[in-house]
Design a protein around this motif. Structure first.
Motif, PDB file in Angstrom:
ATOM      1  N   ALA A   1       8.357   1.574   2.514  1.00 36.95           N
ATOM      2  CA  ALA A   1       6.642   1.340   2.397  1.00 36.95           C
ATOM      3  C   ALA A   1       6.659   1.070   0.585  1.00 36.95           C
ATOM      4  O   ALA A   1       5.898   0.619  -0.130  1.00 36.95           O
ATOM      5  N   ILE A   2       6.042   2.168   0.432  1.00 37.69           N
ATOM      6  CA  ILE A   2       5.199   2.755  -1.209  1.00 37.69           C
ATOM      7  C   ILE A   2       6.339   1.922  -2.018  1.00 37.69           C
ATOM      8  O   ILE A   2       5.636   1.819  -3.201  1.00 37.69           O
ATOM      9  N   PHE A   3       7.476   2.170  -2.257  1.00 35.90           N
ATOM     10  CA  PHE A   3       9.132   1.761  -3.116  1.00 35.90           C
ATOM     11  C   PHE A   3       8.341   0.313  -3.086  1.00 35.90           C
ATOM     12  O   PHE A   3       8.107  -0.548  -3.938  1.00 35.90           O
ATOM     13  N   THR A   4       8.502  -0.366  -1.798  1.00 39.55           N
ATOM     14  CA  THR A   4       7.532  -2.019  -1.753  1.00 39.55           C
ATOM     15  C   THR A   4       7.185  -2.429  -2.632  1.00 39.55           C
ATOM     16  O   THR A   4       6.527  -3.274  -2.479  1.00 39.55           O
ATOM     17  N   PHE A   5       5.868  -1.427  -2.157  1.00 36.04           N
ATOM     18  CA  PHE A   5       4.245  -2.059  -3.167  1.00 36.04           C
ATOM     19  C   PHE A   5       4.344  -1.946  -4.295  1.00 36.04           C
ATOM     20  O   PHE A   5       3.687  -2.483  -4.745  1.00 36.04           O
TER      21      PHE A   5
END
Lengths: 293, 298
Positions: free
Chosen positions: A216-220
């Protein structure tokens, strides 16, 4: 070797181990000095952004420079907000958020199946995902753009969001992580007569939480910072993302560094905050993605 | 007996069907937005494709690329970018990781965070502040070099310094992930190996060369490959800092792709450039895997 230590001890000389330690500490001082120097070098641009955001234009362009804004001003921020900055911020958050949710969902479904199920074509499909990941992403941007232009998707939210969901990094990460789930967990629930979808949502998904957090953090962050895609897919000012909007201000405020620094701070602060808050999940995710597959 | 076999088969079939259903969204998006554009990219590279035209020209795009001085210049610049950036990133990241991996958790997080900051920040913020730092009249870099008696330099406006100035910024944005990975793999080396070597009076360099370096090999391979791929794709720094100038001294293949497609509207030519870039990256990655990966199990 032991006899030499004894000889040294008899002669009252320091044992080799002690001598070794002193040598090491000189090297240590030098390398720590270099480490601190590089740390300052890496922090300085951010210090310069933050302090610059509060400098008047005459101060910002003064030589010798003012190392710290002695007369801080909020003028830069109010000049900045004369542009549709709120709209850009909203766009950036919306695009990154939707993309984050979609990637997590799609990737965890696929990653779980690729890791834990046996079916015809599994190797082939996974091989395609991995092969695509090894190719440079930006090479597909021109044909992708012409395709989206044919769809009439240029300058739309879905034109910015949907293509990014196809990028297989998330599937790869979730597959790596799903492999660590013991198969007994699935067998036990199957005996209990659980349906496949219920099993996934109530048993597998909670076990995937650490990897999902990282993804999630990566994608955001990745979506927020995907400058090239935003640049080619946006046409109107109101569809711009925050980084792109700030970049276009450069034409208007060429050497008005105060305003530009205020914009630079705004474009990065949300990402830096997310990174600092979730540093642990982030670090885990990076190491997870790199473990041998 | 027969019914049992059929029942098992049915169960397996249902399991397959379920698996395909779970895969469908990811694979569908992948086919539409990654696989198809890749094939289409190859296809349109054989066409003279602009807003008005779409005519088959065979290998013309490729042939004219290799007679195009700007493109050759951009290939050369891209190679320079990779040849300088990748080794510096590796050496610097190992240096930082070696110095912080034994520190306490808080200090480790602090340093990891500091070196990751440029990677996590928007590239726009990075270029905006570096554009200021490098500015010939208002930049702090010329002020500092001036204190040591140097003449002011137009860092980004001079063909001799522009590419190196960009490389310096590129390096700061590239070391974050390698440092995190090196810290993780250094932490996995059993301390007993290093202690044993110390007792045998091995020098720090010997310990590094004979114990630490071999154990870092899998990480090295991964980092070299991803750093090479990322460096080849360097675009935003160039577009925002120099737009490829002065006199094409900082133009790269990726910037050329952008210029051809989105400034000049030659989509066919741009696709051909993208494919040349992909082939070059593919060849280099294969060499890296063959050469460095011989004793690494991947």
């Amino acid at each position: 070797m032991s006899s030499s230590i004894q000889a040294n001890m008899k002669a009252g000389l320091p044992s080799p181990k002690v001598r070794k330690k002193r040598e090491w500490s000189i090297g240590k001082i030098i390398s720590n000095f270099l480490l601190i120097l590089s740390t300052l070098f890496f922090i300085f641009p951010f210090y310069w952004i933050i302090t610059g955001a509060f400098k008047k234009q005459t101060v910002a362009t003064a030589i010798p420079p003012e190392w710290f804004p002695l007369h801080p001003t909020l003028q830069n921020l109010s000049d900045l907000f004369k542009n549709p900055v709120w709209r850009w911020t909203f766009n950036s958050f919306l695009i990154s958020f939707v993309e984050m949710i979609a990637v997590c969902l799609v990737a965890s479904l696929a990653g779980y199946v690729l890791a834990k199920k046996v079916f015809p074509g599994r190797k082939l499909i996974f091989g395609m995902f991995v092969a695509a990941m090894a190719l440079p992403k930006q090479v597909i941007l021109v044909p992708l753009f012409t395709m989206l232009a044919d769809f009439g998707w240029v300058n739309t939210y879905h034109g910015l969001i949907l293509p990014a969901i196809g990028w297989p990094f998330g599937v790869f990460l979730m597959k790596q992580f799903s492999q660590t789930i013991p198969s007994e967990v699935m067998e036990a629930s199957r005996i209990d007569g659980c349906s496949e979808i219920r099993m996934f949502s109530t048993i597998i998904l909670p076990l995937l939480t650490p990897a999902l957090g990282a993804l999630a953090i990566f994608t955001f962050i990745g979506s927020w910072n995907d400058y090239f895609s935003q640049l080619i897919m946006t046409r109107s000012t109101s569809m711009m993302t925050l980084p792109l909007g700030i970049a276009t201000l450069q034409g208007e405020f060429t050497t008005n560094y105060g305003v530009m620094m205020a914009g630079a701070a705004l474009a990065s602060v949300p990402m830096i905050a997310i990174f600092l808050l979730f540093q642990k999940a982030f670090t885990q995710g990076i190491t997870m993605g790199a473990v041998k597959g | 007996m027969e019914t049992r076999v059929r029942k098992v088969n049915q169960h397996v079939l249902r399991d397959w069907l379920m698996s395909y259903l779970f895969l469908l969204p990811a694979f569908g998006f992948f086919l539409i937005f990654v696989a198809y554009p890749m094939l289409k990219g190859i296809y349109i590279s054989f066409f003279n494709y602009s807003l008005r035209k779409f005519e088959f020209t065979g290998l013309d795009n490729y042939i004219s690329l290799f007679h195009n001085e700007t493109f050759l210049k951009s290939l050369w610049n891209t190679s320079l970018l990779v040849i300088i950036t990748v080794p510096v990133v590796i050496v610097f990241s190992i240096f930082v990781a070696m110095n912080i991996y034994k520190k306490k958790e808080f200090a480790r997080s602090f340093f990891r965070g500091v070196f990751y900051l440029p990677a996590v920040s928007s590239v726009v913020s990075i270029t905006v502040v570096w554009g200021w730092i490098y500015h010939p009249n208002y930049g702090i870099l010329n002020y500092i070099t001036g204190l040591f008696g140097a003449d002011p330099i137009s860092w980004l406006g001079n063909t001799k310094t522009a590419l190196l100035s960009i490389i310096a910024v590129l390096i700061t944005t590239s070391v974050g992930q390698p440092i995190i990975l090196y810290v993780a793999s250094l932490g996995n080396i059993p301390t007993s190996y290093i202690e044993a070597a110390q007792i045998d009076r091995a020098s720090s360099w010997q310990i590094f060369r004979k114990i630490i370096w071999p154990m870092l090999m899998p990480t090295n391979l991964y980092i070299i490959v991803i750093t090479t791929i990322n460096t080849f794709q360097c675009f935003a720094l160039i577009q925002l800092l120099t737009s490829g100038g002065p006199f094409y001294s900082t133009t790269t293949v990726m910037y050329g792709v952008y210029e051809q497609a989105f400034k000049l509207g030659n989509f066919g030519m741009a696709s051909a450039m993208g494919i040349v870039l992909a082939v070059v990256i593919g060849i280099i990655s294969t060499i890296q895997f063959k050469y460095l990966g011989s004793d690494v199990e991947y």
